[in-house]
Structure formats: C-alpha cells, structure tokens
Design an enzyme around this catalytic site. Structure first.
Site, mmCIF file in Angstrom:
data_model
loop_
_atom_site.group_PDB
_atom_site.id
_atom_site.type_symbol
_atom_site.label_atom_id
_atom_site.label_comp_id
_atom_site.label_asym_id
_atom_site.label_seq_id
_atom_site.Cartn_x
_atom_site.Cartn_y
_atom_site.Cartn_z
ATOM 1 N N LEU A 369 0.812 -1.214 0.000
ATOM 2 C CA LEU A 369 0.000 0.000 0.000
ATOM 3 C C LEU A 369 0.844 1.261 0.000
ATOM 4 O O LEU A 369 0.396 2.312 -0.457
ATOM 5 C CB LEU A 369 -0.923 0.020 1.227
ATOM 6 C CG LEU A 369 -1.937 -1.116 1.337
ATOM 7 C CD1 LEU A 369 -2.676 -1.032 2.666
ATOM 8 C CD2 LEU A 369 -2.920 -1.069 0.181
ATOM 9 N N GLY A 372 6.847 4.078 4.349
ATOM 10 C CA GLY A 372 7.109 5.194 5.245
ATOM 11 C C GLY A 372 8.461 5.045 5.902
ATOM 12 O O GLY A 372 9.219 4.111 5.613
ATOM 13 N N GLY A 373 8.788 5.996 6.808
ATOM 14 C CA GLY A 373 10.051 5.904 7.522
ATOM 15 C C GLY A 373 10.125 4.657 8.375
ATOM 16 O O GLY A 373 11.194 4.139 8.672
ATOM 17 N N GLY A 375 8.771 1.681 7.509
ATOM 18 C CA GLY A 375 8.946 0.528 6.638
ATOM 19 C C GLY A 375 7.741 0.393 5.726
ATOM 20 O O GLY A 375 6.869 1.257 5.691
ATOM 21 N N PRO A 376 7.640 -0.702 4.956
ATOM 22 C CA PRO A 376 6.533 -0.878 4.019
ATOM 23 C C PRO A 376 5.221 -1.223 4.724
ATOM 24 O O PRO A 376 5.208 -1.765 5.822
ATOM 25 C CB PRO A 376 7.001 -2.044 3.137
ATOM 26 C CG PRO A 376 7.932 -2.822 4.016
ATOM 27 C CD PRO A 376 8.616 -1.816 4.886
ATOM 28 N N VAL A 377 4.104 -0.906 4.052
ATOM 29 C CA VAL A 377 2.765 -1.217 4.548
ATOM 30 C C VAL A 377 2.067 -2.081 3.500
ATOM 31 O O VAL A 377 2.066 -1.745 2.315
ATOM 32 C CB VAL A 377 1.942 0.063 4.803
ATOM 33 C CG1 VAL A 377 0.573 -0.289 5.372
ATOM 34 C CG2 VAL A 377 2.686 0.997 5.743
ATOM 35 N N LYS A 391 1.909 -3.031 8.893
ATOM 36 C CA LYS A 391 3.117 -2.208 8.834
ATOM 37 C C LYS A 391 4.292 -3.058 9.300
ATOM 38 O O LYS A 391 4.332 -3.513 10.440
ATOM 39 C CB LYS A 391 2.970 -0.976 9.734
ATOM 40 C CG LYS A 391 1.941 0.014 9.251
ATOM 41 C CD LYS A 391 1.792 1.185 10.202
ATOM 42 C CE LYS A 391 3.063 1.990 10.298
ATOM 43 N NZ LYS A 391 2.881 3.202 11.117
ATOM 44 N N ASP A 488 3.198 15.098 12.920
ATOM 45 C CA ASP A 488 3.312 14.800 11.488
ATOM 46 C C ASP A 488 1.934 14.730 10.840
ATOM 47 O O ASP A 488 1.648 13.834 10.050
ATOM 48 C CB ASP A 488 4.071 13.488 11.270
ATOM 49 C CG ASP A 488 4.603 13.363 9.838
ATOM 50 O OD1 ASP A 488 4.720 14.406 9.161
ATOM 51 O OD2 ASP A 488 4.892 12.236 9.403
#
Length: 681
Positions: A369, A372-373, A375-377, A391, A488
């Site tokens: 999907l 991000g910082g 890792g992958p989702v 996540k 954020d």
C-alpha cells in the site's frame, strides 16, 4: 407569511429569497405551494426549477414531513381551500405576546425567527435545514435517509444499490433497485408464481413526493394499491386520505418521532426473508453468546498464569545514549520504551508471522500500500475474511524500531472514532509488525489532489472530514488519558474509511506530554516539509499549537484542492499559505476554492473554513487558537472570527531558509534533522 395558488388561473403568491445577505435582488431560491387533488398540499423550496426542500403533505394541522412539527399549537399554521379556488397556507399569530417572522434566506433555508426578551435579540427558532436529510432526494430512488445512522442513506428493504461502487463512496444519487421482481411483473413476463405481493410497513416516515390522492378508508386504500400492478406504495392519514405512488419513491426520510406509516410493495419472498432473518438473528445471538463465554474462559485459563511482557531490545541502546547526554527528546525515548516494557501482550491481539505472511501473499508487491520511515505497509486478508493493513518494520531502520515502540505505546492507549484503530502486533525474532484496520479509501491526499477523484468529495463531505480531523486532534491534545502531540499531521496521514470518515494515523513521531507540560524542545526535528510550524522548524519548540499550524495548512489544502508545495515553480514562488493570504486580503475568495466543489449556497461556509485555516496557520504560536476553539468556530455559523495575521512561510525561500534537506521538499517525513545555533565569541 402567506403562500397561495389559484387552481383555475394558476396564479400564485410565492416567497422569494435575496441573492445574498447584502444583495436584495431576486435570488435562485423561492418557496411555493404544490397541490395534488383532491387533498394533498405541500410547500416546496425550489432552486431554480429543481426541488431543494419540501414540507411533506399538510394534514389540516401540521406538515407531516417536518419532524419537529408534531403539534399545530407550536407553529400556528392554517391551510386548505377557501372555496373560491384558492389553495393557501399562512401563519396565524397565536397571542399578542409572541411574534414570529418567516424568512427564506439566500441559502434556500426557511427560517422562523423570534424575539428573545431575556437576551434582547432576535434568534432563529427553527430552520427547514435541520439535517442534511432535509436536502431534497439526497439518497435517490427507493432509499431512506436517516441523519442519525451511518451511512446516512440505506436502501428500503427488498431493494439494493443500483451501483454498489458509487454507493460505497457515498454517491447515492443512483438510488436503489428492486431485488426480487413483483408477482405482477412475473405474470406479465409469463413466469408462474402463486404467491401474491405484500406490503412492508415503514413507521415514522416522511413519505415520498408527488403522491396521488383519494378520499377512501385505509382498507380500501390498501386493496386499490394491491390490485393495481403500477402501485408501488401507499399511505393513509385521516386528515389527508389515501396516498399512493406509481413512480419511483423519492425523498424518503426516517424520523425518530412524527411522520406517517408508509407501506411499500414487495415480492412475497421478501416478506418470508424478513421472517426467516428474525429467526436466524435470535438463534445466532444465543449460539454466539455461548461461544464467546466458552472462548473467554479458555483464554483466561491459558493466560492468567503466563503474562507475556513486551521486552524492548533497544533499551540498553537508549540508556547508553542518555548517559552520553542528549536532548529532552532522547530522554523521552527512554521513557517511551520503559513504559513499553510494562504493556502486557494480551492487551493486543498477537499474530503469528506465518499467518501474516499468508494474509499478505508472502508480502507480495501487489499488496503493498505504501512506504514510510517505519517501513513498508501491506494489505492483508485474514482467514475470517477481515481486511487489515500490516506495517512491517524495516530491519535496516534503526529509527523505525524507535517509531515502532513509540507507536504501540501511544496508540494502544487511544480510542476515538477519528483515530485509526490498532488491531494487533507481531514480534518474532527480528520481525516486528503492527496491524491496523484496513481503510478502503486509503488516504485523503489520494482524493483531494487527484483530478480524477477530487469531485467525489463534495463540500459537505470535505467539511465533515475537516471537523473529524479537528475532533481527533482535540482528543489527542485534551480528552485522552495521555496528552499527545502528533507532529506529522498531513493529508497522507489522514485515512478515509468506507463512509469517508477521517482517521488520523502514523503515530511513530508522536510525543507524550506529562501533566504539567505544555511545550518541549528538541534538537531532532521530525515531521514533513510544508506542515511544520515556524517555531518547531527553526527552534525545535513544539506544543499543541504545532499541530494546530499543521491543521491550518491541511484545511487550506482540503478547500483549495492544492498541495502546499504546488506553487513552488521557481525560487521566489508563493507557497499555498502566501497565495491564500494575498487572495484573502483582496477578497478574491472564489479563486481559492476548488471549482469541483463550489456551490454558491455554500459560499459562506467555505469562506469561514478558509478564515479558520488562516487563523490556525498564523506565524506566532500564541495567536493560533486551541483545537477546542477551532471546533467551536467550525460549528458556529454566527460567531464572529478575529482577523488573521500574516501566516508563516508565505514565500518558498523563507521555507528553504529553515534548513530542510532538499530531498524532503516534496512532502516526505523528516525523521532526523539537526539544528545548530551559531553564537559569536
């Protein structure tokens, strides 16, 4: 107020709205009487030639389609036929002590205003727009609107959405279609069926528009409808008589009180389905309750003597960092991980790595999907059919490990309808994963910045998203057990569920405040270029007002449909904040609004949201409102707003001077940026 129409000459007395509150010329909206012989009278508000609102049939005492109008005493309306061909509706003053004014405003809303002697001011006592369901035909044909339910629109029993994809994204205009053909239709198609059609009774209903009337009893009304294959529904009221419908049933609303009974024609099989469904529900409830009790007992027996504790493998690493010296942020990380070690795993549902690998098709790229910082989702589907977002901590990310610990501590203690929900976690060896509820519509930025999708979010939906984000932030800042600064907040970190409700996500960079803290200082800046407040980006100071600044930028992006970075065409180009500020000062609001959502009837609401966005994005933190005040501003149409001062970062070069790395000028999150203060000797 008096409305009338002559049946012979068709001459009418209507109520017309001003073009705007300051322009008394004739606007688009007007109100008139609509009459169907022999005895059905309704008041309509029209937007040009299109219906915008209707009162429901008049029964001689009240309008049956106005939920609050249960007793004629409270309104004092009179209506009927004067015997000379004139159909009329007017308001009669009840006593000399009370005086009311009925006015059709420029937004198409009929208002009742009266003098409040205690407050010494005129107040709005009633408005025709009590909920969004009062907008004509919001849900389409054969669907019912209920402002207290979610989703707002639902198909009548025996019907299903005409276009399920559009229905799921809250585009209800296509309405619903019949699931099972009527017996009359099957006879016409030469299909044998011995079971006669029947009627489903709906109670407390604003009945559909444009009924045909007869002066007969309720039993005869039912028989006439059943014998006529074209008759799709009927209703009966002693003051109105028999009402029947042969066309599409539109503008139906479910009330909590008042209204009329509506009998909708359905195939006999739908009646049987309702009876069988009741039996199934009762049986399932009993069996389900027993299973839950048994499973809970087994789970308690297995876990009561073996409480698993999450141990942080990075605690020693954090202690070393604190012994060498560091910022308050570094010590806060120790506290986070220390608190993490006290959380029992049974507070979260534990998942096996193998199950998650199966759910994500071995973490296949097609299920990815985003990145991000942390890792992958990935998107996953469990064996029970539930869809989740997984996540997965990147093994190479030392920062990701700290975010993982931080996110579990923060979000497992939070529960709010506008925050994403944590489903469970997986910790096996080097593998660390978090599981969240899957959001069908992904993130907000995928809608508002995509020209092919932004029209799917009309103004009402965007306003609901703005208000939902505001309520989520207020919960973080003031109403939860912890006081949390998100740090954020941005469009890509706001997810949308299947009903387009916003949910704030990504708590890896969030900071927990103690009871007496209201701001903190850090040398490690985290966040996203374009959303950071000036005091945080340049001095490392953050507080609730830092999130308020990000929220202000987000409001302006939602209203304009443009990214805060979309104006960076050259070195001296305006930022979105600068562009909005200049257009606002020049009173050129129309140039700011996403034309895909603009409607003159919403102009004041949209302008108010832009005003609130500028107040939130003011340069000085002390000038920005708290989230509680922001929600009050959003929910009040009459309260005056203070003028905003110049926002921060109106030019691109001023943002670049805050020393962000070049690679993060396109909207990515900054996980580790140091700021050095240079002092003379």
């Amino acid at each position: 107020m008096k409305l009338s129409i002559n049946k012979r000459t068709s001459k009418s007395v209507n109520l017309e709205a001003w073009k705007s509150p300051s322009d008394p010329s004739v606007g688009n909206f007007y109100s008139s009487i609509f009459e169907r012989p022999p005895n059905i009278i309704e008041v309509f508000i029209w937007n040009g030639s299109r219906p915008y609102w209707r009162s429901g049939p008049w029964n001689g005492e009240v309008f049956t389609g106005i939920q609050s109008m249960i007793d004629s005493y409270f309104f004092g309306f009179r209506g009927g036929d004067d015997g000379e061909g004139n159909i009329y509706i007017y308001y009669a003053v009840q006593n000399d002590d009370e005086f009311f004014i009925y006015n059709l405003n420029s937004k198409g809303e009929l208002e009742e205003t009266g003098w409040d002697d205690e407050k010494k001011e005129v107040q709005v006592l009633w408005t025709s727009r009590e909920s969004k369901c009062d907008v004509y035909d919001l849900c389409g044909a054969f669907a019912s609107c209920n402002s207290l339910s979610s989703p707002t629109c639902s198909c009548l029993r025996g019907f299903e959405p005409r276009n399920i994809e559009q229905w799921n994204i809250h585009n209800w205009t296509g309405g619903c279609v019949r699931r099972t053909p009527l017996q009359c239709e099957r006879v016409n198609n030469k299909t044998t069926s011995t079971k006669e059609d029947g009627f489903l009774k709906l109670q407390m209903i604003k009945v559909p528009d444009f009924a045909e009337g007869l002066t007969v009893t309720s039993d005869i009304c039912r028989s006439l409808c059943l014998e006529n294959c074209s008759c799709l529904a009927y209703s009966h009221d002693d003051g109105i008589g028999c009402m029947s419908w042969t066309g599409n049933l539109r503008d139906i609303q479910q009330f909590q009180r008042g209204g009329l009974d509506l009998y909708v024609r359905v195939a006999n099989g739908e009646l049987d389905r309702g009876r069988n469904k009741t039996i199934i529900i009762i049986g399932t409830t009993i069996i389900g309750t027993l299973m839950i009790v048994i499973c809970a007992y087994i789970f308690w027996r297995r876990t009561s003597n073996h409480p698993d504790i999450i141990q942080s493998s990075s605690r020693k690493k954090s202690n070393k960092a604190s012994n060498k010296g560091g910022s308050p942020e570094d010590y806060a990380s120790d506290n986070v991980i220390g608190e993490m070690s006290q959380i029992k795993l049974q507070e979260l549902l534990k998942f096996d790595f193998e199950k998650l690998a199966t759910a994500t098709n071995n973490f296949h790229f097609s299920n990815k999907l985003g990145q991000g910082g942390f890792g992958p989702v990935y998107k996953g589907k469990l064996q029970d059919g539930r869809e989740i977002a997984v996540k997965r901590l990147s093994r190479a990310s030392g920062q990701g490990l700290q975010e993982f610990m931080n996110e579990v501590v923060v979000i497992c203690k939070l529960q709010h309808r506008n925050l994403v929900r944590l489903v469970g976690c997986c910790i096996e060896g080097d593998e660390k994963m978090l599981m969240y509820e899957y959001m069908l519509n992904r993130s907000l930025d995928a809608f508002i910045f995509d020209p092919s999708k932004n029209k799917l979010l009309d103004w009402r939906t965007r306003y609901n998203i703005i208000e939902g984000i505001a309520r989520g932030l207020l919960y973080l800042h003031r109403d939860s057990r912890l006081r949390i600064i998100h740090r954020d907040l941005k469009a890509s970190n706001v997810l949308l569920d299947e009903e387009l409700n916003p949910k704030i996500s990504e708590f890896g960079m969030a900071r927990i405040f103690g009871g007496g803290e209201d701001q903190a200082n850090t040398s490690r800046i985290v966040g996203t270029y374009g959303y950071m407040s000036p005091e945080y980006a340049m001095q490392g100071l953050f507080s609730e007002k830092s999130d308020v600044f990000s929220f202000g930028v987000l409001i302006l992006e939602i209203v304009t449909g443009r990214r805060n970075s979309s104006f960076y065409e050259n070195e001296h180009a305006l930022s979105l904040l600068g562009y909005v500020w200049i257009q606002w000062r020049e009173d050129n609001i129309l140039s700011l609004i996403d034309q895909g959502i603009y409607d003159p009837s919403h102009h004041n609401y949209i302008s108010r949201c832009i005003h609130i966005g500028l107040l939130c994005a003011q340069e000085l933190a002390k000038d920005r409102p708290a989230m509680a005040a922001v929600i009050s501003m959003l929910n009040s149409e009459t309260a005056s707003l203070p003028p905003p001062s110049k926002p921060a970062f109106i030019l691109r070069e001023s943002m670049l001077n805050s020393k962000f790395p070049e690679e993060c000028q396109n909207g990515c999150s900054i996980n580790n940026v140091s700021i050095t203060d240079v002092c003379g000797r």
